[in-house]
Design an enzyme around this catalytic site. Structure first.
Site, PDB file in Angstrom:
ATOM      1  N   SER A 177      -3.746  38.510  12.236  1.00 40.14           N
ATOM      2  CA  SER A 177      -4.190  39.838  12.680  1.00 40.14           C
ATOM      3  C   SER A 177      -4.303  39.903  14.201  1.00 40.14           C
ATOM      4  O   SER A 177      -4.425  38.872  14.877  1.00 40.14           O
ATOM      5  CB  SER A 177      -5.541  40.179  12.051  1.00 40.14           C
ATOM      6  OG  SER A 177      -6.562  39.355  12.619  1.00 40.14           O
ATOM      7  N   GLU A 209      -9.684  28.109   5.252  1.00 38.40           N
ATOM      8  CA  GLU A 209      -8.606  28.859   5.889  1.00 38.40           C
ATOM      9  C   GLU A 209      -7.898  28.072   7.000  1.00 38.40           C
ATOM     10  O   GLU A 209      -6.847  28.489   7.484  1.00 38.40           O
ATOM     11  CB  GLU A 209      -9.154  30.176   6.446  1.00 38.40           C
ATOM     12  CG  GLU A 209      -9.595  31.135   5.337  1.00 38.40           C
ATOM     13  CD  GLU A 209      -9.898  32.536   5.843  1.00 38.40           C
ATOM     14  OE1 GLU A 209      -9.232  32.974   6.804  1.00 38.40           O
ATOM     15  OE2 GLU A 209     -10.797  33.176   5.283  1.00 38.40           O
ATOM     16  N   GLN A 264       2.269   2.978   2.483  1.00 36.83           N
ATOM     17  CA  GLN A 264       3.457   2.854   3.331  1.00 36.83           C
ATOM     18  C   GLN A 264       4.391   1.765   2.808  1.00 36.83           C
ATOM     19  O   GLN A 264       5.615   1.932   2.789  1.00 36.83           O
ATOM     20  CB  GLN A 264       3.041   2.550   4.765  1.00 36.83           C
ATOM     21  CG  GLN A 264       4.135   2.724   5.802  1.00 36.83           C
ATOM     22  CD  GLN A 264       4.618   4.147   5.969  1.00 36.83           C
ATOM     23  OE1 GLN A 264       5.810   4.441   5.795  1.00 36.83           O
ATOM     24  NE2 GLN A 264       3.708   5.059   6.286  1.00 36.83           N
ATOM     25  N   GLY A 287       0.838  -1.196   0.000  1.00 34.66           N
ATOM     26  CA  GLY A 287       0.000   0.000   0.000  1.00 34.66           C
ATOM     27  C   GLY A 287       0.872   1.245   0.000  1.00 34.66           C
ATOM     28  O   GLY A 287       2.034   1.206  -0.412  1.00 34.66           O
ATOM     29  N   HIS A 319       3.273   0.218  13.156  1.00 34.58           N
ATOM     30  CA  HIS A 319       2.277   0.639  14.143  1.00 34.58           C
ATOM     31  C   HIS A 319       2.146  -0.506  15.134  1.00 34.58           C
ATOM     32  O   HIS A 319       2.117  -1.672  14.741  1.00 34.58           O
ATOM     33  CB  HIS A 319       0.937   0.929  13.459  1.00 34.58           C
ATOM     34  CG  HIS A 319      -0.153   1.385  14.391  1.00 34.58           C
ATOM     35  ND1 HIS A 319       0.083   2.183  15.490  1.00 34.58           N
ATOM     36  CD2 HIS A 319      -1.487   1.141  14.383  1.00 34.58           C
ATOM     37  CE1 HIS A 319      -1.072   2.420  16.110  1.00 34.58           C
ATOM     38  NE2 HIS A 319      -2.031   1.795  15.463  1.00 34.58           N
ATOM     39  N   ASP A 323      -4.277  -2.648   9.683  1.00 32.19           N
ATOM     40  CA  ASP A 323      -4.253  -3.155  11.056  1.00 32.19           C
ATOM     41  C   ASP A 323      -5.199  -4.328  11.267  1.00 32.19           C
ATOM     42  O   ASP A 323      -4.845  -5.319  11.911  1.00 32.19           O
ATOM     43  CB  ASP A 323      -4.633  -2.041  12.052  1.00 32.19           C
ATOM     44  CG  ASP A 323      -3.522  -1.014  12.221  1.00 32.19           C
ATOM     45  OD1 ASP A 323      -2.357  -1.349  11.965  1.00 32.19           O
ATOM     46  OD2 ASP A 323      -3.836   0.134  12.600  1.00 32.19           O
TER      47      ASP A 323
END
Length: 276
Positions: free
Chosen positions: A252, A231, A28, A26, A108, A83
């Protein structure tokens, strides 16, 4: 302070004569396989025949074999399937082919930590977990860089598990960026927490809640989208590059004021208790 390891701490020669079996091609699996091969290591790939991942592996120049065959050939067996299928793949194809001196590798810790996979005591078990998707692992490697990674040793049958783990990490470029030592327990539980409470669960729900609040108050959905999602990337990019305080100094005054005074009203003590 976590212990960090870099290129100088890793010896690639330690695994130069080993055959590395990558189970699962896959995102990874592909990223790691290509990097390991370009590092001069011997890689065999396993993938289900007839799938797009199988075709990609063939296109990338690998001789693709079954999981059973890859496990037979491999001295270092890296399981990179999803997994929820790792335990079945392990029981059917890998466990019968594990012999003394081999290494079982994960990116993992889920299946080891929750004992879905219980390896024999005569093999090394360690983890190399790049903190980024496989496509980024490959991209950074090709640029002469790397993705920061985690290593963890669950079982050191050979007395060389940590050295092998660092060598593997060097093979995928991880030691260029830095490798942090952890445990299977810590990696698994923090990874699940991050995904569910912050990165996916928390962030996705915050976006939806903000969007719904504005739309229900009568604002245009298009405007709500820009404010609550579009944003967001601009802000996370600033945090990624400069940190939270660096982000605050680059927005800002109104935005900075809102960050400092409103954030704790949204992520309240009740939210923190829920995270705990």
């Amino acid at each position: 302070m976590a212990k960090m390891y870099y290129d100088k701490d890793a010896n690639l020669d330690l695994i130069k004569t080993s055959k590395i079996a990558i189970i699962g091609y896959g995102i990874q699996g592909r990223g790691q396989s290509l990097c390991l091969r370009d590092s001069g290591l011997d890689v065999v790939v396993s993938e289900l025949e007839g799938t797009p991942n199988y075709e990609q592996a063939v296109k990338d120049g690998f001789n693709v074999v079954s999981a059973d065959e890859a496990a037979k050939q491999g001295d270092i067996i890296q399981i990179l399937t999803q997994d929820h299928v790792q335990a079945a793949v392990y029981t059917k194809a890998i466990e019968p082919n594990l012999s003394e001196g081999k290494s079982l590798v994960f990116s993992h810790g889920f299946n080891i930590h929750f004992k879905q996979i219980v390896p024999p005591e005569n093999v090394d078990v360690f983890m190399i977990a790049p903190k980024g998707p496989g496509a980024l692992v490959r991209e950074m490697y090709e640029q002469g860089k790397g993705v920061p990674s985690l290593i963890a040793i669950y079982q050191d049958a050979s007395g060389q598990a940590k050295d092998k783990a660092l060598a593997y990490a060097k093979g995928i470029g991880g030691t260029r960026a830095g490798v942090i030592e952890t445990t299977f327990k810590e990696e698994t539980e923090t990874d699940l927490f991050g995904e569910q409470a912050v990165l996916c669960g928390g962030t996705a729900e915050l976006i939806k809640a903000g969007f719904d609040t504005l739309v229900e108050a009568g604002y245009q959905p298009e405007i709500a989208y820009f404010e609550c999602l579009h944003e967001l990337k601009l802000i996370t990019d600033l945090v990624y590059k400069y940190g939270i305080s660096g982000m605050r100094s680059r927005v800002s005054d109104t935005a900075e004021y809102g960050d400092i005074t409103r954030g704790k009203r949204v992520v309240s003590k009740e939210t923190r208790r829920e995270m705990q």
